[in-house]
Scaffold this motif. Structure first.
Motif, PDB file in Angstrom:
ATOM      1  N   HIS A  64     -57.703  43.269  47.203  1.00 53.74           N
ATOM      2  CA  HIS A  64     -58.461  42.121  46.697  1.00 53.74           C
ATOM      3  C   HIS A  64     -58.178  41.909  45.223  1.00 53.74           C
ATOM      4  N   THR A  65     -58.169  43.009  44.460  1.00 55.17           N
ATOM      5  CA  THR A  65     -57.876  42.916  43.032  1.00 55.17           C
ATOM      6  C   THR A  65     -56.464  42.402  42.805  1.00 55.17           C
ATOM      7  N   PHE A  66     -55.515  42.902  43.613  1.00 52.35           N
ATOM      8  CA  PHE A  66     -54.116  42.481  43.477  1.00 52.35           C
ATOM      9  C   PHE A  66     -53.965  40.991  43.761  1.00 52.35           C
ATOM     10  N   HIS A  67     -54.574  40.520  44.864  1.00 50.12           N
ATOM     11  CA  HIS A  67     -54.477  39.102  45.209  1.00 50.12           C
ATOM     12  C   HIS A  67     -55.182  38.231  44.173  1.00 50.12           C
ATOM     13  N   ASN A  68     -56.293  38.733  43.651  1.00 49.64           N
ATOM     14  CA  ASN A  68     -57.029  37.992  42.624  1.00 49.64           C
ATOM     15  C   ASN A  68     -56.188  37.862  41.361  1.00 49.64           C
ATOM     16  N   LEU A  69     -55.520  38.952  40.983  1.00 49.25           N
ATOM     17  CA  LEU A  69     -54.651  38.933  39.815  1.00 49.25           C
ATOM     18  C   LEU A  69     -53.494  37.966  40.015  1.00 49.25           C
ATOM     19  N   LYS A  70     -52.880  38.020  41.204  1.00 46.45           N
ATOM     20  CA  LYS A  70     -51.758  37.131  41.496  1.00 46.45           C
ATOM     21  C   LYS A  70     -52.186  35.668  41.450  1.00 46.45           C
ATOM     22  N   TRP A  71     -53.390  35.392  41.951  1.00 48.27           N
ATOM     23  CA  TRP A  71     -53.868  34.016  41.958  1.00 48.27           C
ATOM     24  C   TRP A  71     -54.070  33.503  40.534  1.00 48.27           C
ATOM     25  N   HIS A  72     -54.666  34.330  39.672  1.00 48.57           N
ATOM     26  CA  HIS A  72     -54.872  33.923  38.280  1.00 48.57           C
ATOM     27  C   HIS A  72     -53.533  33.685  37.576  1.00 48.57           C
ATOM     28  N   GLN A  73     -52.563  34.570  37.836  1.00 45.42           N
ATOM     29  CA  GLN A  73     -51.251  34.407  37.217  1.00 45.42           C
ATOM     30  C   GLN A  73     -50.548  33.152  37.744  1.00 45.42           C
ATOM     31  N   THR A  74     -50.635  32.934  39.051  1.00 40.89           N
ATOM     32  CA  THR A  74     -50.011  31.739  39.640  1.00 40.89           C
ATOM     33  C   THR A  74     -50.641  30.474  39.085  1.00 40.89           C
ATOM     34  N   ARG A  75     -51.946  30.470  38.960  1.00 44.26           N
ATOM     35  CA  ARG A  75     -52.649  29.302  38.425  1.00 44.26           C
ATOM     36  C   ARG A  75     -52.242  29.036  36.972  1.00 44.26           C
ATOM     37  N   ALA A  76     -52.078  30.114  36.204  1.00 42.20           N
ATOM     38  CA  ALA A  76     -51.656  29.948  34.810  1.00 42.20           C
ATOM     39  C   ALA A  76     -50.251  29.340  34.728  1.00 42.20           C
ATOM     40  N   TRP A  77     -49.342  29.820  35.606  1.00 40.02           N
ATOM     41  CA  TRP A  77     -47.986  29.265  35.616  1.00 40.02           C
ATOM     42  C   TRP A  77     -47.974  27.811  36.083  1.00 40.02           C
ATOM     43  N   LEU A  78     -48.886  27.460  36.958  1.00 43.08           N
ATOM     44  CA  LEU A  78     -48.983  26.069  37.390  1.00 43.08           C
ATOM     45  C   LEU A  78     -49.423  25.161  36.243  1.00 43.08           C
ATOM     46  N   VAL A  79     -50.295  25.662  35.391  1.00 42.08           N
ATOM     47  CA  VAL A  79     -50.702  24.884  34.213  1.00 42.08           C
ATOM     48  C   VAL A  79     -49.512  24.687  33.276  1.00 42.08           C
ATOM     49  N   ILE A 128     -55.216  30.744  30.312  1.00 42.72           N
ATOM     50  CA  ILE A 128     -53.855  31.087  30.742  1.00 42.72           C
ATOM     51  C   ILE A 128     -53.154  32.047  29.772  1.00 42.72           C
ATOM     52  N   LYS A 129     -53.632  32.096  28.539  1.00 40.18           N
ATOM     53  CA  LYS A 129     -53.006  33.023  27.580  1.00 40.18           C
ATOM     54  C   LYS A 129     -53.204  34.469  28.015  1.00 40.18           C
ATOM     55  N   GLN A 130     -54.342  34.748  28.648  1.00 42.28           N
ATOM     56  CA  GLN A 130     -54.622  36.099  29.129  1.00 42.28           C
ATOM     57  C   GLN A 130     -53.737  36.466  30.318  1.00 42.28           C
ATOM     58  N   TRP A 131     -53.457  35.493  31.179  1.00 43.98           N
ATOM     59  CA  TRP A 131     -52.747  35.789  32.428  1.00 43.98           C
ATOM     60  C   TRP A 131     -51.231  35.657  32.294  1.00 43.98           C
ATOM     61  N   THR A 132     -50.762  34.970  31.250  1.00 41.48           N
ATOM     62  CA  THR A 132     -49.315  34.912  30.975  1.00 41.48           C
ATOM     63  C   THR A 132     -49.088  35.238  29.496  1.00 41.48           C
ATOM     64  N   PRO A 133     -49.360  36.491  29.113  1.00 44.91           N
ATOM     65  CA  PRO A 133     -49.286  36.844  27.686  1.00 44.91           C
ATOM     66  C   PRO A 133     -47.880  36.762  27.105  1.00 44.91           C
ATOM     67  N   GLY A 134     -46.851  36.849  27.948  1.00 41.61           N
ATOM     68  CA  GLY A 134     -45.480  36.801  27.440  1.00 41.61           C
ATOM     69  C   GLY A 134     -44.916  35.406  27.288  1.00 41.61           C
ATOM     70  N   PHE A 135     -45.725  34.409  27.600  1.00 40.00           N
ATOM     71  CA  PHE A 135     -45.259  33.013  27.548  1.00 40.00           C
ATOM     72  C   PHE A 135     -46.145  32.235  26.584  1.00 40.00           C
ATOM     73  N   ASP A 136     -45.493  31.527  25.641  1.00 38.25           N
ATOM     74  CA  ASP A 136     -46.229  30.785  24.619  1.00 38.25           C
ATOM     75  C   ASP A 136     -46.397  29.335  25.060  1.00 38.25           C
ATOM     76  N   GLY A 137     -47.554  29.032  25.614  1.00 37.17           N
ATOM     77  CA  GLY A 137     -47.823  27.674  26.070  1.00 37.17           C
ATOM     78  C   GLY A 137     -47.926  26.675  24.935  1.00 37.17           C
ATOM     79  N   ARG A 138     -48.394  27.136  23.782  1.00 36.33           N
ATOM     80  CA  ARG A 138     -48.505  26.234  22.625  1.00 36.33           C
ATOM     81  C   ARG A 138     -47.123  25.775  22.159  1.00 36.33           C
ATOM     82  N   LYS A 139     -46.168  26.689  22.211  1.00 36.70           N
ATOM     83  CA  LYS A 139     -44.814  26.312  21.809  1.00 36.70           C
ATOM     84  C   LYS A 139     -44.236  25.277  22.770  1.00 36.70           C
ATOM     85  N   LEU A 140     -44.473  25.483  24.064  1.00 37.97           N
ATOM     86  CA  LEU A 140     -44.039  24.497  25.054  1.00 37.97           C
ATOM     87  C   LEU A 140     -44.695  23.148  24.785  1.00 37.97           C
ATOM     88  N   ASP A 141     -45.967  23.168  24.458  1.00 40.53           N
ATOM     89  CA  ASP A 141     -46.694  21.928  24.172  1.00 40.53           C
ATOM     90  C   ASP A 141     -46.149  21.250  22.922  1.00 40.53           C
TER      91      ASP A 141
END
Length: 206
Positions: A64-79, A128-141
Motif C-alpha cells: 500500500h505504501t509503495f503504490h501510494n508513493l508511486k501514485w504521488h510520484q506519477t501525479r507530480a510528473w503529470l503536473v 510536487i517538489k517533495q515527490w520529484t526532488p531531482g527535477f526543477d519545475g520552476r526552471k521548466l516554468d
C-alpha cells in the motif's frame, strides 16, 4: 511356620505393590513423551499462523505504501508534463507566425497562458517538489515563460513587420532585458508567484 507364611505373604504384597507403582510411572512417562511433541507441534503451528498473518499484514502495508508513493510520484510528473505542454503551444504559435496566421498564433499563446496560470496551483496543491526532488519545475516554468512571453512576442514583431528599419535594433535589447529579468532571484516569491508581470512590453505587442 505360620509366621514365615505371613512374612512371605507380606513380601509378595510389597513386591506386587512396587511393580504396580513402577508400571504406573512408566505409563505416565509414555504419556508425557507421547503428548509433549503434539503440544509443541500445536504451539508451533499456532505461532506459524500468527507469523504468517503478521507477515501478510506487513506485506500488504508495504505494498500500500509503495503504490501510494508511486501514485504521488506519477501525479507530480503529470503536473510537470502539463507545464511542458506550454512549450508545445509555443511551438504551434511559432508555426502559425511563420505562416503569417496571427489569429492562430494568438490562439495557441492563449492556451499557453491558461496552462501557465494553472500549473503553479497544481504544483503547490500536490507538493510536487517533495515527490520529484531531482527535477526543477520552476526552471521548466521559467523556460516556458521566456519562450511564450519574451521570444515569441519579439518574433511576432519581426514577422508581421511591426518593427522595421532602425527599430529592429530594439529586438536584441528586449530579448536580453527579458532573460536578465527572468534570472533575477527576487523575480518570484518563495511559493513560485511572479512579483510582477514577467514582461509588460509584450502586452503592447498583443
Amino acid at each position: 511356620t505360620s509366621v514365615l507364611s505371613v512374612l512371605y505373604s507380606f513380601i509378595d504384597f510389597v513386591s506386587l505393590l512396587r511393580n504396580k507403582v513402577q508400571k504406573s510411572k512408566n505409563i505416565d512417562k509414555k504419556m508425557v513423551h507421547t503428548n509433549l511433541p503434539d503440544l509443541v507441534k500445536s504451539d508451533i503451528q499456532i505461532f506459524s499462523k500468527r507469523l504468517t498473518l503478521e507477515n501478510l499484514f506487513t506485506e500488504r502495508s508495504k505494498m500500500h505504501t509503495f503504490h501510494n508513493l508511486k501514485w504521488h510520484q506519477t501525479r507530480a510528473w503529470l503536473v510537470h508534463l502539463y507545464t511542458s505542454l506550454g512549450l508545445i503551444c509555443g511551438f504551434l504559435a511559432l508555426v502559425a507566425m511563420l505562416n503569417q496566421n496571427a489569429r492562430q498564433a494568438f490562439f495557441w499563446l492563449g492556451v499557453a497562458l491558461v496552462i501557465d496560470a494553472s500549473d503553479g496551483t497544481l504544483a503547490r496543491k500536490f507538493n510536487i517538489k517533495q515527490w520529484t526532488p531531482g527535477f526543477d519545475g520552476r526552471k521548466l516554468d521559467d523556460i516556458t515563460d521566456y519562450l511564450n512571453y519574451a521570444f515569441l512576442p519579439v518574433f511576432f514583431l519581426w514577422r508581421f513587420e511591426l518593427l522595421t528599419g532602425y527599430w529592429l535594433l530594439v529586438i536584441p535589447f528586449i530579448l536580453l532585458a527579458s532573460v536578465y529579468g527572468f534570472c533575477q532571484s527576487e523575480a518570484k516569491t518563495d511559493d513560485g508567484y511572479f512579483t510582477g508581470f514577467p514582461n509588460f512590453w509584450n502586452l503592447v505587442v498583443l
